[in-house]
Design an enzyme around this catalytic site. Structure first.
Site, short mmCIF file in Angstrom:
data_model
loop_
_atom_site.label_atom_id
_atom_site.label_comp_id
_atom_site.label_asym_id
_atom_site.label_seq_id
_atom_site.Cartn_x
_atom_site.Cartn_y
_atom_site.Cartn_z
N CYS A 1 0.84 -1.20 0.00
CA CYS A 1 0.00 0.00 0.00
C CYS A 1 0.87 1.25 0.00
CB CYS A 1 -0.92 0.00 1.22
SG CYS A 1 -2.07 1.40 1.25
N ARG B 1 -19.77 -3.42 16.01
CA ARG B 1 -19.03 -4.64 15.66
C ARG B 1 -17.68 -4.68 16.38
NH1 ARG B 1 -18.19 -5.01 9.50
NH2 ARG B 1 -20.44 -4.84 9.71
N CYS C 1 -20.45 2.12 6.52
CA CYS C 1 -19.84 1.41 7.64
C CYS C 1 -18.57 2.14 8.00
CB CYS C 1 -19.57 -0.03 7.20
SG CYS C 1 -18.61 -0.98 8.38
N CYS D 1 -17.09 -9.16 3.63
CA CYS D 1 -16.41 -7.88 3.49
C CYS D 1 -15.22 -8.05 2.56
CB CYS D 1 -15.94 -7.37 4.85
SG CYS D 1 -17.29 -7.14 6.03
N CYS E 1 -0.35 4.90 6.90
CA CYS E 1 -1.10 4.75 8.15
C CYS E 1 -0.27 3.99 9.18
CB CYS E 1 -2.42 4.03 7.88
SG CYS E 1 -3.41 4.77 6.56
N CYS F 1 -1.00 0.23 10.43
CA CYS F 1 -1.31 -0.83 9.48
C CYS F 1 -0.09 -1.61 9.03
CB CYS F 1 -2.03 -0.24 8.27
SG CYS F 1 -2.64 -1.50 7.13
N CYS G 1 -20.08 -6.12 1.58
CA CYS G 1 -19.55 -4.80 1.89
C CYS G 1 -18.19 -4.68 1.22
CB CYS G 1 -19.41 -4.63 3.41
SG CYS G 1 -18.70 -3.04 3.92
#
Length: 418
Positions: A65, A272, A202, A109, A69, A72, A142
């Site tokens: 990626c 969740r 979400c 998901c 962040c 992560c 999702c």
């Protein structure tokens, strides 16, 4: 305790607590913890009974990626020893999803690392959505693909997507300390795009990154204002090879207080428990079911979760039941005539007349897959390598033994955990 009686009354009326009340929940003592759980449990049962919704993550593209962040394991410059692979084909993704559906999952998901999808990526994911929905009546899908460009949310909905996940993760005031390659406003914009396209939004948070109680309250109140149908709560797993490797700040008691606060602020929304529950809640996981009405089944994006069978046994032993595809997740007042997916009554809120428990709320957010790349769909901050640098943590020390890189399921030749 007067505070808890007040919060229960407000929760049953979908009335917003004050910031002082939300902060007071986080400041309660361990002696009062069971009272806090019992009070928030009354609100949870009022809106969701004893049902637990199961969600299943499929990591369509892992690692590599360009975003930075800090939480992560898939970030730019991450030294975490995670699986790295490019896009799964629709048939591969559908096969991976089948394991979760067979285990009782109601929602799949679909997550992909990256800043955001290209139009070709949207085509790929659209084909995957159609492949999963074919022959799986009632299943919700999702997508969690990062920042959306104009028109992409509409294309995902046309392909059959029910929801889109994009988490706020932390407060606006501290967001720049966690990520520099995009902004808090970018995330809010994507949530608005998803909601405007008719997708169930979400969006959630990651706790344990060194934030203050005020930061936690800020992000949860911001989520309420966005009016999500689903709020995933991730608990950071500090992975070796990421900037937050030494942030072992959570205890089981702290996690329960955070979940209770989220339930009081968003009483009628799907809350969740996402990434990190096994590491930080540990043997207290069954108590958390009295606060949240949704969990991920099996593994997360880059880390292993509790065995799928153990998840199901935990739900049954705690006196709860798995929610079937024949049940609508959200309370009736949050479900619009048109729904937000191709199957009528799929459990997605219309946001008519109220969001996150309020009669005057705005755009929606759903909670799930993103936090799971670090923590879980809804789980972004919790994935990572099998060992973690030790740092300051609970009295018994960081439980690095509970952290394991996912080596099975999507992107491998081994059977998934579901």
């Amino acid at each position: 305790m007067d505070l808890l009686n007040t919060l229960v009354d407000k929760g049953l009326r979908r009335e917003t607590p004050t910031r002082a009340e939300a902060l007071a929940v986080l400041g309660t003592s361990d002696d009062d913890l069971l009272d806090v759980v019992a009070a928030a449990g009354k609100v949870r049962r009022h809106w969701f009974g004893r049902r637990v919704k199961l969600n299943y993550l499929v990591n369509l593209k892992s690692g590599l990626c360009p975003e930075d962040c800090s939480y992560c394991s898939q970030r730019l410059g991450s030294k975490a020893g995670i699986l790295k692979y490019t896009w799964l084909k629709p048939g591969q993704a559908s096969q991976a999803a089948a394991a979760g559906l067979a285990g009782g999952a109601k929602r799949v998901c679909l997550v992909a690392s990256g800043r955001g999808p290209t139009d070709r990526d949207v085509d790929r994911v659209s084909d995957t959505i159609r492949a999963i929905k074919e022959g799986n009546e009632g299943v919700e899908v999702c997508a969690c693909l990062g920042l959306l460009s104009e028109g992409q949310a509409e294309r995902l909905r046309e392909a059959g997507a029910d929801a889109y996940n994009h988490n706020l993760n932390t407060s606006e005031a501290t967001y720049g300390d966690i990520t520099t390659t995009h902004t808090y406003a970018d995330r809010v914009d994507t949530v608005h795009k998803a909601h405007a396209a008719g997708l169930s939004a979400c969006s959630g948070l990651i706790a344990g990154m060194g934030e203050s109680d005020a930061d936690l309250v800020d992000v949860v109140f911001a989520l309420r204002e966005l009016d999500p149908d689903s709020v995933p709560v991730n608990f950071l797993i500090p992975f070796e090879g990421t900037p937050l490797a030494k942030e072992w700040n959570l205890t089981p008691q702290r996690c329960l207080r955070i979940l209770a606060m989220v339930r009081f602020v968003c009483p009628d929304v799907e809350v969740r428990i996402a990434g990190g529950r096994e590491v930080h809640l540990r043997t207290m996981q069954p108590l958390a079911l009295h606060l949240a009405n949704s969990i991920f089944l099996g593994d997360y994006l880059t880390s292993e979760g509790q065995a799928g069978r153990a998840d199901l046994e935990m739900i049954a032993d705690a006196g709860f039941e798995v929610e079937g595809t024949d049940r609508v997740t959200l309370p009736e007042h949050r479900v619009g005539a048109g729904g937000c997916g191709p199957h009528e009554g799929g459990g997605c809120g219309s946001h008519e007349g109220g969001g996150c428990g309020s009669a005057a709320s705005g755009a929606g957010v759903c909670g799930g897959a993103e936090a799971s790349s670090g923590t879980g769909a809804g789980a972004e901050g919790a994935s990572g390598p099998g060992t973690v640098t030790e740092g300051a943590g609970p009295a018994d020390g960081p439980r690095t033994d509970l952290v394991a890189v996912r080596r099975r399921g999507a992107g491998t030749d081994l059977a998934p955990n579901a």
